[in-house]
Design an enzyme around this catalytic site. Sequence first.
Site: not given
Length: 318
Positions: A108-110, A137, A141, A180
């Site tokens: 994920s981009s987070c 989270y 990842k 989201h």
Amino acid sequence: MDRTDRVYVAGHRGLVGSALVRRLQADKFANLITRTSRELDLRDRNAVDAFFAATRPQFVFLAAARVGGIRANSDHGGDFIRDNLLIQTHVIDAAHRFGVRKLLFFGSSCIYPRLAEQPIREEALLSAPLESTNAPYAVAKIAGIQICQAYRRQYGFNAICAMPANLYGPNDNFDLHQSHVLPALIRKFHSAVQNGDSRVVVWGTGRPLREFLHVDDLAAAAMLLMQRHDDEQIVNVGAGEEISIADLAALITLVSGFSGRIEYDASQPDGVPRKVLDIRRIRSLGWAPRISLEAGVRSAYAWYAARADLLERERVAT
Ligand code: GDP
């Protein structure tokens, strides 16, 4: 990866997994393997091992995860870090031990630092502190990426990692507590139009900038990575364009035909101020996003509108 290979899509009912299944079916892959979470709990190591022993997949798309929007992440961080660590550890490890030829893990981009330089390059990983609203989270990842990289180095296991931007499309989660921003706003504007409400509440200040990628574009990128990328370097997959939450709300106002007013609830978190991915690496492999945000939002809105009553009844029943 050939059409006759056994391909396991983990998480096939979710946003990403269902897009992969649509794509693999359109490409005439004949031996897809799927299990619902009821049939196979990926948090149970013995069950995962028994499944791999019985089905012997050759390729795995690991799209099963516990995911959620900014509130779900900040309120249930324990669930997010535990379930994701368990799922990805079990699936990647079983894939390695049961002879899978290649696995694609979705991050994920987070995973990137809160104040990463924009657009965010893959090299920004682990270079500065994370955003606090989704750190549990993100750490899970990041651990998944490290598992893939360490298994490649130690065991020669061909595991690769894709980092998508904020995704949307069919089979998204429209639950307002979990979702989201894009599906949440589709739902809020749709229900305001249906009920004749005069206002819609948007969280935060409206100022954060986000990038939204239609999940069918991600599925195309995933197919390409499965065919052409055999490397430990992670690969960003984004639309390459950003939009403020206020402008997103304006776009959904237009698509929905809502004529009331928008109110901002500043008691809700904004999260990272800006998040747009540098997509030069995936572009150099021959992929480009095809679905514009306006076309994508129109189709996602129509998808939701056609099912809103059903989704609402399901929610009340559970
Ligand atoms: P993020 O990209 O990890 O921050 O996750 P989200 O997609 O949940 O939120 C993105 C931005 O949209 C944040 O600044 C939120 O405050 C904002 N936002 C505005 N309205 C909503 C809403 O109804 N739901 C969600 N999840 N976010 C919203």
